[in-house]
Scaffold this motif. Sequence first.
Motif, PDB file in Angstrom:
ATOM      1  N   LEU A   1      77.102 -13.936  84.763  1.00 61.46           N
ATOM      2  CA  LEU A   1      78.077 -13.978  83.656  1.00 61.46           C
ATOM      3  C   LEU A   1      78.666 -12.599  83.389  1.00 61.46           C
ATOM      4  CD1 LEU A   1      76.305 -16.298  81.020  1.00 61.46           C
ATOM      5  CD2 LEU A   1      77.879 -16.941  82.873  1.00 61.46           C
ATOM      6  N   SER A   2      77.862 -11.548  83.633  1.00 62.48           N
ATOM      7  CA  SER A   2      78.384 -10.195  83.389  1.00 62.48           C
ATOM      8  C   SER A   2      79.541  -9.862  84.321  1.00 62.48           C
ATOM      9  CB  SER A   2      77.266  -9.155  83.543  1.00 62.48           C
ATOM     10  OG  SER A   2      76.886  -9.005  84.900  1.00 62.48           O
ATOM     11  N   GLU A   3      79.650 -10.597  85.435  1.00 63.32           N
ATOM     12  CA  GLU A   3      80.779 -10.392  86.362  1.00 63.32           C
ATOM     13  C   GLU A   3      81.939 -11.334  86.054  1.00 63.32           C
ATOM     14  OE1 GLU A   3      80.030  -9.151  90.479  1.00 63.32           O
ATOM     15  OE2 GLU A   3      78.216 -10.374  90.292  1.00 63.32           O
ATOM     16  N   LEU A   4      81.711 -12.307  85.152  1.00 56.91           N
ATOM     17  CA  LEU A   4      82.743 -13.308  84.850  1.00 56.91           C
ATOM     18  C   LEU A   4      82.966 -13.417  83.344  1.00 56.91           C
ATOM     19  CD1 LEU A   4      81.302 -16.074  87.211  1.00 56.91           C
ATOM     20  CD2 LEU A   4      83.433 -14.812  87.604  1.00 56.91           C
ATOM     21  N   PRO A   5      83.175 -12.291  82.664  1.00 57.42           N
ATOM     22  CA  PRO A   5      83.247 -12.361  81.201  1.00 57.42           C
ATOM     23  C   PRO A   5      84.387 -13.247  80.714  1.00 57.42           C
ATOM     24  CG  PRO A   5      83.979 -10.214  81.977  1.00 57.42           C
ATOM     25  CD  PRO A   5      83.394 -10.921  83.160  1.00 57.42           C
ATOM     26  N   GLY A   6      85.517 -13.240  81.426  1.00 58.55           N
ATOM     27  CA  GLY A   6      86.674 -14.047  81.006  1.00 58.55           C
ATOM     28  C   GLY A   6      86.379 -15.532  81.135  1.00 58.55           C
ATOM     29  N   ASP A   7      85.811 -15.922  82.280  1.00 52.96           N
ATOM     30  CA  ASP A   7      85.489 -17.340  82.511  1.00 52.96           C
ATOM     31  C   ASP A   7      84.477 -17.837  81.483  1.00 52.96           C
ATOM     32  OD1 ASP A   7      86.966 -16.690  84.683  1.00 52.96           O
ATOM     33  OD2 ASP A   7      85.563 -17.431  86.197  1.00 52.96           O
ATOM     34  N   TRP A   8      83.462 -17.016  81.217  1.00 51.12           N
ATOM     35  CA  TRP A   8      82.425 -17.431  80.273  1.00 51.12           C
ATOM     36  C   TRP A   8      82.999 -17.553  78.865  1.00 51.12           C
ATOM     37  CZ3 TRP A   8      78.451 -20.151  79.632  1.00 51.12           C
ATOM     38  CH2 TRP A   8      77.601 -20.004  78.533  1.00 51.12           C
ATOM     39  N   THR A   9      83.827 -16.587  78.480  1.00 51.26           N
ATOM     40  CA  THR A   9      84.451 -16.623  77.155  1.00 51.26           C
ATOM     41  C   THR A   9      85.239 -17.920  76.979  1.00 51.26           C
ATOM     42  OG1 THR A   9      84.582 -14.221  77.049  1.00 51.26           O
ATOM     43  CG2 THR A   9      86.112 -15.440  75.640  1.00 51.26           C
TER      44      THR A   9
END
Length: 759
Positions: A490-498
């Motif tokens: 998730l730390s590499e995909l902050p936008g997707d997770w948000t």
Amino acid sequence: MPHANQPSGTYRVQIRPDFGFKDTAELADYLADLGVSHLYTAPILTAVPDSEHSYDVVDHTKANPALGGEEGRLALKAALDAAGLGLVVDIVPNHAGVAVPAANPTWWDVLKNGQDSPYAKFYDIDWSRGRLLIPVLADEPDALDQLRVEDGELRYFDKRYPIADGTGEGTPREVHDRQHYELVDWTRGDAELNYRRFFAIVDLAGLRVEDPEVFDVTHREILRWYAEGAVQGLRVDHPDGLRDPGGYLQRLHEAAPDAWLVVEKILEPGEEMPDWPVAGTTGYDAMADVCGVFVDATTEAFFDTLDHHLTGGETSWHDLVHQTKYHLATTQLAAENARMCRLVPEVERAGEALAELAACFPVYRSYLPFGARHLARARSEAGRRRPGLIPALDQVTARLRNPSDELAQRFQQYTGAVMAKGVEDTAFYRYTRFTARNEVGNDPSKFGVNLDEFHNITHDRQRRWPAGMTSLSTHDTKRSEDVRARLAVLSELPGDWTEVVRRWVRAAPLPDPALAHLIWQAAVGAWPLDRERLHAYALKSARESGVGTSWTRPDEKFENALRQMVDRIYDDPQLHAEVSRFAESITEPGWSNSLGQKLVQLTMPGVPDVYQGTELWDFSLVDPDNRRPVDFGARREMLARLDDGWQPPVDATGAAKLLVTSRTLRLRRQRPELFGAYRPVYAEGRVAEHVLAFDRGGVVAVATRLPVGLSRHGGWHDTALTLDGHTWTEVFTNTSYGGNRLSVAELLRTYPVALLVKE
């Protein structure tokens, strides 16, 4: 210092009544094949009947009959001997189980005979109150009317208590009023208890193991096993509860001079351990560093923004911890605070001052004179936060500096309990910005660990504690290593997770938004998991957090809302499909992180421990979820296939993790001389920061970090490692490499990790 009985690797088994000595003995050949040198078990002395974990020892004189007793223990020893394995045993010096008084002969005698009992000094009891307070009655005014006298005992429903000689005449209440103990409403325990306990658990009474006689009686059987060669190592549970941990460990070391001793000591980031005669800690510090280096530290601000959006969170981690610690210090641990206040009757507001100092204490405890600076820091912070308390703070601090003052000794035992209950068991469930970092031994405000930091810390570990344990999962971790590895993605995909989590919290609302964020992270981190497991996790998390509901005051309305939220995840087809899709999208990079952190933990300085079952993927949440039965049959079969030459893919079976685990453990056992140094190996090239590599003195470990970012860059390109011009054999694929420069793309073509052995 080198340790004569130092393992090359250990395997932790949660030995318990439904998986006792016999079942554990049957694992010996498998564990030897896996590559460990020692089995490492949960406590095996006699525990409270039906204990699920055995940390509530009631009789220190014999092996637990519920596990198979002495006969079972000897059969386990024979099986381990035949397989060439040693044994490391968990021991509990701090407390004994008192939930079932009749099961604990020394406690029963104390209840019966009070201060005249030969065992009165075994327990840390304040007799100034008069009677020993036992908080077990229902919260009802006429609860004492439920007492009965039967078979020469006082009975309360299924609970049994002894009757002192010559006091058995009259009504049950009259008999009760003549005893050395007083049965009271269970809600009075936290404020009035007059015996020391483990954290806030009244069923675990503190032992005075600093007394040589108590030490001898409680350690005689364990030391007999050591003397007969059945036990080579001891893992000391919760040394922070002891009055004098350093003195205790010195005595234990003298009694078992060749034993490999490790302590369950939780170090805050940057904290040093005292120079005790031990090999090191049980590895929570290593866990924090290993997991942290697989987190993209550059995205912290995104998670701050998301957290603020979801929760409106204005409170920093630092302030939240202060709040939860102060609350615990003055509520659940009020009895301990009151006992200290009785030592300083002349100080007005002493209770507030002691609670404030404990809330500001930066580490679990000091070991005076070692760690006196932590008290100075706490005093300075407490004065800043509560200027009105300064006179009281100065008066108590003057005494807290003196190692021989009983107030100072009790305060050191108090701060550890305040930290554990306030942080691990409360704040970790309220601060949910990025829960891959909410782990025992870590500071969640420290988002990630960069390569240079990791190498510096690990080099220091090689220098100072090369024989300490390293861990990735334990029976106490808040989530397993593979859940954390997937959440690191998730730390590499902050936008997707948000984007998804903001949609999900609207689709399945919960009145506590921080808890909702915790549950969504648990769901994607452990997916697919059945409804019952997520329900159980959500309920435990909510009660630990103590915001919408709690263990002592369950809120039915909130818990209903919580159940409905979890049910929506399974019953709403669109939501269920979306959660599944998202979890699937982070699964493969999660596998890469899992293999990377496993290889790093197994090869870094220290003695690696494998928690039961984690040689395959294991997506467990907090206990009791992480104590579910392990399918050892499947693991045996898979290991046999690997040994027949099967080259497994990285897939849902987890066989690749078993390959990495078994090959690395075997190498450590067979060739310990290759693991005596530590030197960082830096890659060169466009995506060099995606390589974590180090040389242990003839073995080079190579792991991929931040796999999503790597694929965005289109792979490894020209990235290379420079090694000396020997021939190297890669252990997992059995491929030979020569020359000085090794192409990382070629080296990591099959797996995201590699283990190179110098020929």
